[in-house]
Design an enzyme around this catalytic site. Structure first.
Site, PDB file in Angstrom:
ATOM      1  N   GLN A   1      -1.146  57.695   0.192  1.00  0.00           N
ATOM      2  CA  GLN A   1      -0.955  57.156   1.544  1.00  0.00           C
ATOM      3  C   GLN A   1      -0.277  55.802   1.453  1.00  0.00           C
ATOM      4  O   GLN A   1       0.037  55.195   2.459  1.00  0.00           O
ATOM      5  CB  GLN A   1      -2.315  56.993   2.227  1.00  0.00           C
ATOM      6  CG  GLN A   1      -3.111  58.271   2.270  1.00  0.00           C
ATOM      7  CD  GLN A   1      -4.554  58.020   2.643  1.00  0.00           C
ATOM      8  OE1 GLN A   1      -4.886  57.860   3.815  1.00  0.00           O
ATOM      9  NE2 GLN A   1      -5.429  57.971   1.666  1.00  0.00           N
ATOM     10  N   HIS A  45       3.220  58.394   3.775  1.00  0.00           N
ATOM     11  CA  HIS A  45       3.598  57.367   4.755  1.00  0.00           C
ATOM     12  C   HIS A  45       4.912  56.680   4.409  1.00  0.00           C
ATOM     13  O   HIS A  45       5.183  55.591   4.882  1.00  0.00           O
ATOM     14  CB  HIS A  45       2.456  56.346   4.894  1.00  0.00           C
ATOM     15  CG  HIS A  45       1.187  56.953   5.407  1.00  0.00           C
ATOM     16  ND1 HIS A  45      -0.056  56.400   5.221  1.00  0.00           N
ATOM     17  CD2 HIS A  45       0.976  58.104   6.097  1.00  0.00           C
ATOM     18  CE1 HIS A  45      -0.972  57.180   5.789  1.00  0.00           C
ATOM     19  NE2 HIS A  45      -0.372  58.216   6.316  1.00  0.00           N
ATOM     20  N   CYS A 101      18.741  51.907   9.089  1.00  0.00           N
ATOM     21  CA  CYS A 101      19.287  51.393  10.354  1.00  0.00           C
ATOM     22  C   CYS A 101      18.939  52.379  11.472  1.00  0.00           C
ATOM     23  O   CYS A 101      19.162  53.575  11.328  1.00  0.00           O
ATOM     24  CB  CYS A 101      20.796  51.243  10.226  1.00  0.00           C
ATOM     25  SG  CYS A 101      21.613  50.943  11.805  1.00  0.00           S
ATOM     26  N   THR A 145      -9.581  55.468  -1.118  1.00  0.00           N
ATOM     27  CA  THR A 145      -9.264  55.757   0.286  1.00  0.00           C
ATOM     28  C   THR A 145     -10.552  55.945   1.076  1.00  0.00           C
ATOM     29  O   THR A 145     -11.491  56.569   0.596  1.00  0.00           O
ATOM     30  CB  THR A 145      -8.321  56.973   0.461  1.00  0.00           C
ATOM     31  OG1 THR A 145      -8.178  57.249   1.853  1.00  0.00           O
ATOM     32  CG2 THR A 145      -8.799  58.205  -0.246  1.00  0.00           C
ATOM     33  N   ASN A 179     -14.519  54.816  -5.774  1.00  0.00           N
ATOM     34  CA  ASN A 179     -14.500  53.850  -4.671  1.00  0.00           C
ATOM     35  C   ASN A 179     -15.741  52.973  -4.797  1.00  0.00           C
ATOM     36  O   ASN A 179     -16.814  53.493  -5.097  1.00  0.00           O
ATOM     37  CB  ASN A 179     -14.536  54.639  -3.342  1.00  0.00           C
ATOM     38  CG  ASN A 179     -14.071  53.819  -2.147  1.00  0.00           C
ATOM     39  OD1 ASN A 179     -14.492  52.684  -1.959  1.00  0.00           O
ATOM     40  ND2 ASN A 179     -13.211  54.408  -1.348  1.00  0.00           N
ATOM     41  N   ALA A 199     -11.116  50.887  -8.936  1.00  0.00           N
ATOM     42  CA  ALA A 199     -10.257  51.926  -9.511  1.00  0.00           C
ATOM     43  C   ALA A 199      -9.821  51.609 -10.949  1.00  0.00           C
ATOM     44  O   ALA A 199      -9.836  52.497 -11.810  1.00  0.00           O
ATOM     45  CB  ALA A 199      -9.044  52.124  -8.616  1.00  0.00           C
TER      46      ALA A 199
HETATM   47  P1  NAD Z   1      -7.995  53.192   3.203  1.00  0.00           P
HETATM   48  O1  NAD Z   1      -8.414  53.826   4.474  1.00  0.00           O
HETATM   49  O2  NAD Z   1      -7.450  54.066   2.184  1.00  0.00           O
HETATM   50  O3  NAD Z   1      -9.252  52.228   2.726  1.00  0.00           O
HETATM   51  C1  NAD Z   1      -9.292  51.469   1.544  1.00  0.00           C
HETATM   52  C2  NAD Z   1     -10.423  52.017   0.645  1.00  0.00           C
HETATM   53  O4  NAD Z   1     -10.300  51.451  -0.647  1.00  0.00           O
HETATM   54  C3  NAD Z   1     -11.840  51.702   1.138  1.00  0.00           C
HETATM   55  O5  NAD Z   1     -12.611  52.878   1.124  1.00  0.00           O
HETATM   56  C4  NAD Z   1     -12.360  50.693   0.101  1.00  0.00           C
HETATM   57  O6  NAD Z   1     -13.769  50.821  -0.115  1.00  0.00           O
HETATM   58  C5  NAD Z   1     -11.592  51.104  -1.129  1.00  0.00           C
HETATM   59  N1  NAD Z   1     -11.395  50.060  -2.151  1.00  0.00           N
HETATM   60  C6  NAD Z   1     -11.316  48.711  -1.997  1.00  0.00           C
HETATM   61  N2  NAD Z   1     -11.090  48.107  -3.171  1.00  0.00           N
HETATM   62  C7  NAD Z   1     -11.025  49.090  -4.107  1.00  0.00           C
HETATM   63  C8  NAD Z   1     -10.806  49.111  -5.525  1.00  0.00           C
HETATM   64  N3  NAD Z   1     -10.594  47.985  -6.208  1.00  0.00           N
HETATM   65  N4  NAD Z   1     -10.805  50.301  -6.153  1.00  0.00           N
HETATM   66  C9  NAD Z   1     -11.010  51.456  -5.459  1.00  0.00           C
HETATM   67  N5  NAD Z   1     -11.224  51.486  -4.142  1.00  0.00           N
HETATM   68  C10 NAD Z   1     -11.224  50.326  -3.465  1.00  0.00           C
HETATM   69  O7  NAD Z   1      -6.858  52.254   3.334  1.00  0.00           O
HETATM   70  P2  NAD Z   1      -6.552  51.308   4.540  1.00  0.00           P
HETATM   71  O8  NAD Z   1      -6.507  49.982   3.971  1.00  0.00           O
HETATM   72  O9  NAD Z   1      -7.442  51.581   5.660  1.00  0.00           O
HETATM   73  O10 NAD Z   1      -5.101  51.765   4.934  1.00  0.00           O
HETATM   74  C11 NAD Z   1      -4.767  52.977   5.556  1.00  0.00           C
HETATM   75  C12 NAD Z   1      -3.257  53.168   5.465  1.00  0.00           C
HETATM   76  O11 NAD Z   1      -2.571  51.923   5.417  1.00  0.00           O
HETATM   77  C13 NAD Z   1      -2.906  53.809   4.181  1.00  0.00           C
HETATM   78  O12 NAD Z   1      -3.010  55.164   4.398  1.00  0.00           O
HETATM   79  C14 NAD Z   1      -1.487  53.257   3.908  1.00  0.00           C
HETATM   80  O13 NAD Z   1      -0.507  54.000   4.576  1.00  0.00           O
HETATM   81  C15 NAD Z   1      -1.485  51.916   4.515  1.00  0.00           C
HETATM   82  N6  NAD Z   1      -1.598  50.827   3.489  1.00  0.00           N
HETATM   83  C16 NAD Z   1      -0.867  50.891   2.340  1.00  0.00           C
HETATM   84  C17 NAD Z   1      -0.988  49.905   1.385  1.00  0.00           C
HETATM   85  C18 NAD Z   1      -0.202  50.014   0.114  1.00  0.00           C
HETATM   86  O14 NAD Z   1       0.850  50.634   0.085  1.00  0.00           O
HETATM   87  N7  NAD Z   1      -0.709  49.476  -0.987  1.00  0.00           N
HETATM   88  C19 NAD Z   1      -1.841  48.816   1.606  1.00  0.00           C
HETATM   89  C20 NAD Z   1      -2.550  48.762   2.818  1.00  0.00           C
HETATM   90  C21 NAD Z   1      -2.416  49.792   3.751  1.00  0.00           C
HETATM   91 ZN    ZN Z   2      23.805  50.763  10.995  1.00  0.00          ZN
END
Ligand code: NAD
Ligand code: ZN
Length: 230
Positions: free
Chosen positions: A84, A102, A110, A171, A196, A215
């Site tokens: 994601q 995503h 553009c 996640t 997690n 992780a």
């Molecule tokens: P999410 O719903 O996947 O939640 C984050 C999860 O990670 C939580 O369950 C938390 O307990 C867990 N977590 C925190 N630290 C951790 C670690 N060190 N190791 C393992 N797990 C850990 O993500 P979100 O923040 O709610 O974001 C949802 C959407 O936002 C994603 O689907 C994505 O599209 C986007 N997003 C992407 C990024 C990126 O590309 N790195 C960052 C933020 C948000």
């Molecule tokens: Zn253009």
């Protein structure tokens, strides 16, 4: 299979959206991350959300967990990663089969002529940044209110239905349809293992195991255990 969320990149210095230290604690997603918000006021969304993301992602490198998944793919233990995340860190670590639900922040498009350009090459002196044709640039990411690319969804559903094991790493499993992949795996007899530090909506219901921890260290230990038994 592996399904990854923002949590896998936390140890690379990228904060998640939800939960403690998450971006949504400081800004309202509907005001900044919805496609309607971007269409209404692209300069504001660039100023508050996209420029900030660019600065954070520019500095980030893959961590132990991204590298462990790339290693598993090389060993033929892992078929593909459904992510994601938009940070491209799985590919940086060496994973070659990554299904990006995503999109990827590394590219801009553009909105007028569809030309693509690397995010790194975008001039941020004036916001919103524009293409040569004058059109506004937007990241090749999915905003709230936009659809997951249908071919990604179809392939992810097929792989989830046929895997033996699904690792669900970092996640909260609250964003659909990504969160339905563990359900599909579970219904088809796969073992679902969450990694997690917190319990999620899947814990004790859809997942067979929750390895509670960050992780990086958990994946490192997992690789070590696999190597000892190969
Ligand atoms: P999410 O719903 O996947 O939640 C984050 C999860 O990670 C939580 O369950 C938390 O307990 C867990 N977590 C925190 N630290 C951790 C670690 N060190 N190791 C393992 N797990 C850990 O993500 P979100 O923040 O709610 O974001 C949802 C959407 O936002 C994603 O689907 C994505 O599209 C986007 N997003 C992407 C990024 C990126 O590309 N790195 C960052 C933020 C948000
Ligand atoms: Zn253009």
């Amino acid at each position: 299979m592996a399904l990854t969320g923002a949590g896998i990149s936390v140890e690379s210095g990228i904060p998640p959206f939800r939960g403690k230290g998450g971006l949504w604690e400081t800004i309202d997603p509907m005001e900044y991350a919805h496609i309607n918000a971007f269409q209404r006021d692209p300069a504001k969304v660039w100023r508050v959300l996209i420029r900030n993301m660019k600065e954070v992602l520019d500095r980030a490198d893959p961590n132990e967990a991204h590298r462990a998944l790339a290693w598993m793919e090389k060993q033929n233990l892992l078929q593909a990663v459904i992510t994601q995340n938009v940070d491209g860190l799985h590919q940086c670590a060496g994973s070659t089969d990554v299904i990006e639900f995503h999109g990827n922040f590394a590219w801009q498009r553009c909105i007028k002529c569809n030309a693509r350009m690397a995010t790194a090459a975008v001039d941020l002196c004036r916001l919103p940044p524009r293409c040569r044709c004058g059109g506004i640039l937007r990241p090749e990411c999915i905003f709230f209110g936009e659809l997951i690319p249908p071919q990604c969804l179809r392939r992810a559903e097929q792989l989830s239905a046929h895997c033996d094991v699904m690792l669900v790493i970092g996640t909260s499993a609250s964003v659909y349809p990504a969160a339905s992949m563990p359900f599909i795996a579970n219904q088809n007899g796969a073992t679902v293992i969450e990694i997690n530090p917190e319990r999620t909506a899947l814990s004790g219901k859809v997942s067979d195991f929750l390895i509670a921890g960050n992780a990086g260290p958990v994946m490192k230990a997992l690789v070590k255990t696999i190597v000892e038994r190969l």
